[in-house]
Structure formats: structure tokens, C-alpha cells
Design a protein around this motif. Sequence first.
Motif, PDB file in Angstrom:
ATOM      1  N   GLU A 153       2.261 -19.410  -5.894  1.00 57.55           N
ATOM      2  CA  GLU A 153       2.760 -19.734  -7.219  1.00 57.55           C
ATOM      3  C   GLU A 153       4.280 -19.916  -7.157  1.00 57.55           C
ATOM      4  OE1 GLU A 153       1.569 -16.507  -9.665  1.00 57.55           O
ATOM      5  OE2 GLU A 153      -0.591 -17.008  -9.576  1.00 57.55           O
ATOM      6  N   ASP A 154       4.789 -20.860  -7.927  1.00 56.66           N
ATOM      7  CA  ASP A 154       6.238 -21.101  -7.933  1.00 56.66           C
ATOM      8  C   ASP A 154       7.006 -19.844  -8.302  1.00 56.66           C
ATOM      9  OD1 ASP A 154       5.917 -23.722  -7.205  1.00 56.66           O
ATOM     10  OD2 ASP A 154       6.052 -24.527  -9.237  1.00 56.66           O
ATOM     11  N   SER A 155       6.494 -19.115  -9.281  1.00 59.85           N
ATOM     12  CA  SER A 155       7.191 -17.894  -9.721  1.00 59.85           C
ATOM     13  C   SER A 155       7.237 -16.858  -8.604  1.00 59.85           C
ATOM     14  CB  SER A 155       6.506 -17.306 -10.956  1.00 59.85           C
ATOM     15  OG  SER A 155       5.153 -16.969 -10.674  1.00 59.85           O
ATOM     16  N   LEU A 199      10.670 -15.410  -7.023  1.00 61.65           N
ATOM     17  CA  LEU A 199      10.916 -13.964  -6.963  1.00 61.65           C
ATOM     18  C   LEU A 199      11.313 -13.549  -5.556  1.00 61.65           C
ATOM     19  CD1 LEU A 199      10.795 -11.065  -8.070  1.00 61.65           C
ATOM     20  CD2 LEU A 199       8.329 -11.071  -7.551  1.00 61.65           C
ATOM     21  N   LEU A 200      10.580 -14.014  -4.566  1.00 58.27           N
ATOM     22  CA  LEU A 200      10.873 -13.647  -3.182  1.00 58.27           C
ATOM     23  C   LEU A 200      12.237 -14.165  -2.754  1.00 58.27           C
ATOM     24  CD1 LEU A 200      10.142 -12.400  -0.543  1.00 58.27           C
ATOM     25  CD2 LEU A 200       8.646 -14.338  -0.040  1.00 58.27           C
ATOM     26  N   GLU A 248       3.073 -13.155  -7.731  1.00 53.25           N
ATOM     27  CA  GLU A 248       4.223 -12.245  -7.835  1.00 53.25           C
ATOM     28  C   GLU A 248       3.815 -10.829  -7.448  1.00 53.25           C
ATOM     29  OE1 GLU A 248       6.853 -12.423 -11.243  1.00 53.25           O
ATOM     30  OE2 GLU A 248       5.993 -14.351 -11.830  1.00 53.25           O
ATOM     31  N   GLU A 249       2.624 -10.427  -7.842  1.00 56.66           N
ATOM     32  CA  GLU A 249       2.149  -9.074  -7.504  1.00 56.66           C
ATOM     33  C   GLU A 249       2.029  -8.905  -5.995  1.00 56.66           C
ATOM     34  OE1 GLU A 249       0.835 -11.097  -9.718  1.00 56.66           O
ATOM     35  OE2 GLU A 249       1.309 -10.048 -11.596  1.00 56.66           O
ATOM     36  N   ALA A 250       1.544  -9.948  -5.316  1.00 58.27           N
ATOM     37  CA  ALA A 250       1.415  -9.873  -3.860  1.00 58.27           C
ATOM     38  C   ALA A 250       2.792  -9.793  -3.203  1.00 58.27           C
ATOM     39  CB  ALA A 250       0.653 -11.090  -3.334  1.00 58.27           C
ATOM     40  N   VAL A 251       3.735 -10.546  -3.728  1.00 60.04           N
ATOM     41  CA  VAL A 251       5.101 -10.505  -3.188  1.00 60.04           C
ATOM     42  C   VAL A 251       5.692  -9.113  -3.380  1.00 60.04           C
ATOM     43  CG1 VAL A 251       7.469 -11.297  -3.587  1.00 60.04           C
ATOM     44  CG2 VAL A 251       5.604 -12.956  -3.399  1.00 60.04           C
TER      45      VAL A 251
END
Length: 434
Positions: A184-186, A190-191, A218-221
Motif C-alpha cells: 500500500e502507498d501509505s 510510513l516506512l 501499515e500494520e505490517a510495517v
Amino acid sequence: MTLFDPPAPLAERLRPRTVAEVAGQSHLLGAGKPLTRVLQSGRLGSLILWGPPGVGKTTLARLLAGEVGAHFIALSAVSAGVKDVRDAVAEAEREQARGRRTVLFLDEIHRFNKAQQDALLPHVESGLLTLIGATTENPSFEVNPALRSRARTLVLEALSPEDVLALLRRALSDERGLPGVEAEDSALELLARLAEGDARRALSTLEVAATLANPVTEEAVTEAFGRHLPAMDKNGEDFYNLISALHKSVRASHPDAALYWLARMLQGGADPHYVARRIVRMASEDIGLADPQALRLTIAARDSMEFLGSPEGDLALAQAVVYLALAPKSNSVYVAWKKTVRAVQEGESLPVPLHLRNAPTALMKGQGYGRGYAYYFDDPAGSFEQNYLPDGVQLDLYQPTGEGWEARMTERWRKLMTAHGELAPEAEEQSAEN
């Protein structure tokens, strides 16, 4: 590929193959910039590459050696010693006999001690070795002056979030990267922010996140990245820059900035007891007699840290820096003390006047020790008329400010100086009018 022959890490697989693929560092690699001119000339001299982790120091060294057709030897100062340097010299001599120059890349050159760095000098001086040293520490402090004088220091910058984002997108599209993985772009944005300019960390985190979710979220990142700790080298320049920023924010009466830099230090792993000592110093240096309570409060904060430890004691330090930032400021004692120390260091060690000397024995009293001393509580006027410095010494050290508690003491200071003859009555009147 087997279980016992795993693939190279993503950051290694995506290492740039040409200078054109290097992310960031446009101040060095752009048109007309230093490294561009070096490559165009084909004459590569010794370099010190100074910059934070994960910005491509090793990659750049390899690419530079390849661009000029040099033999490349890589050593890490963490594990290498003088014997490894001798082996590299012998290898360079063999290459020289074949008409080929050698680039010796020394990673973390700051880990070499003075003797180890000195072992490189004659071979760099003779041109047998072209040294490229990489360091995250300020070379001014960590690299011998003799070696620095033979190498050009280039500063590499942390990658921008845009640079890191471009690398992450390349990792998803390049066949050497993570083909078949989407994100995902988000999550990528974030990363790119969390990595703080460290490409290696960004790619390593993406590789882990890809095992947790596809597409990467994002949660995985967040899970792959782990706890975010601010970057800080506990013994390097960054550490002292943070202390400097904290001190200057307190001095400028900026409580928000003071809290921010304090948190950066404590969350980055700084020794809270060291930070507490520096805060106590601020109370004397910058608040001083404008608020004598400041010193007591910082001592209490230090004691709280000793008693509670971290993180409970962190709050006491936060309370102290906010108090110091909001307190009135005076460096009058700090300035006076520096003048005093300089006067003592540069002046003669003159004897203590007889009337000020201690006279515990009859023999000393017979020598005149303490004779003529006017005890203040018996003779205030006589006490003021006496000289309290060695004969011939005149000093003008302490000058109160108009801040806080010290402002209330200024009038008494003027009267005392006048009584001692160190401030003319007309000067006192003029000061009072001002």
C-alpha cells in the motif's frame, strides 16, 4: 537455492551497480559536483566518506574503484588489524607489478587506533594504496590528522524520505528485489519516514514486512520495524550535538524544544545520570543567581533519577528542564568565575595579607598573623575599610544582572562595593538612576 544457501538480504541484492543508480548525494554526484569531476578526470585520490548509516558509503567506494579500473580490497576496522593491512599492502604490490592500482576500502575507520592508522600512512603517501575510509563519526575527532591531511573528506547526507520511497518502489519492481510483492502507498510512505534516511534499514524492514502481509500494510510495517528509537550515537558527535541543543534551548527559554531534545536523548539510550549532571550544570551556568532555587531543583532531579531510575526518573529531569527554561537567566557568576580563574592562572601567587591569615598558635600571632583584622560584627566600618586581596591586586569580576532574584540584590551589591571603595559614590548614584 537450499535452506542452507539462503538468498542475500534485499539491501545487498539491490546494491547499485552504477554510480547513476546511487540514491541521493546529489551534492557529490550531480553535474559539476566533486565526485563527478573526479570520475571525469579518472584520477581518484584518497577519501574519507563521513555520513550516517545506510547512505551508501560502501557502495560508493566500490563503484568509484570500478569506475577508475582499480583493484578493490575491503576491510572492516571492527575486525581487521595491522596484519590485515600488511596483507593488503602485499596484494597491492602484486597488483602494482601488473600495472594496476589498488583502492583499500576501510569501513568504520574510526575503530582503528592511532598505531593502526599510522600503519597506513607510508603506503597512502607513496600512492601504493588509494584509501577510502568510511565513518559515521566526525573525522576531526576520530581520524589522525596525518591521515586526514592525505585524504579528502566528503560528507554524505541521510537520504530524504523521497529518496527512500523511490528505493522501496524499486525493490518491488526490480527482478533482484521482491517480485510479486505489493504494498500500500501509505505503508511505503510510513516506512520512508521511519527509516530516517537509512536505506539499508528501510529495505530490511520491507523484506520482513513482506513476509507478514501481501500487499504490505501499515500494520505490517509497524510490526516489522519494531519499536522506533531515535537515532543517536552514544559516544559520537550526535550525542554531543543533542546535549548542545538541549542546553541552548534551556538558555533561550524554550521549554518545548528543551523537552524535545531531552526526550531524544533519553529515548535514544543516553545515560540519564550523565544528562542529569549536565542539567545541574545549566542551573549554575545560565540561571545562576537570577533564581538560586534552580540549583536545588536540579540536584533534587538528579537525586530522583538516582533513586527511581529510568523511566520513572525521566519525569524529574523533564520537570527540571522546563523549570530552567522558564526561569530568569543570569550568567554573572559563570562570567565572574572564568575571569577569576584566568586572573589566578596569569597572575603571581602573592601571599595572603597578614591581617587575613589564620593565627591558631601564639607563634603565629607573634609573627603578626591576624593582627589588625576588623571583625565585621564588632566593627562594620573598619571591616569595610580593610583590603581583602593581596597587596597590589585589583579585580573587577562579578557584575550582577537585572534578572530575577539577582536584580533584588543589585542595590546591596552597589552599597557594599561603595563601602569597600570599589565603586565610586557618583557611579553608585548613576547606576541607581539607570
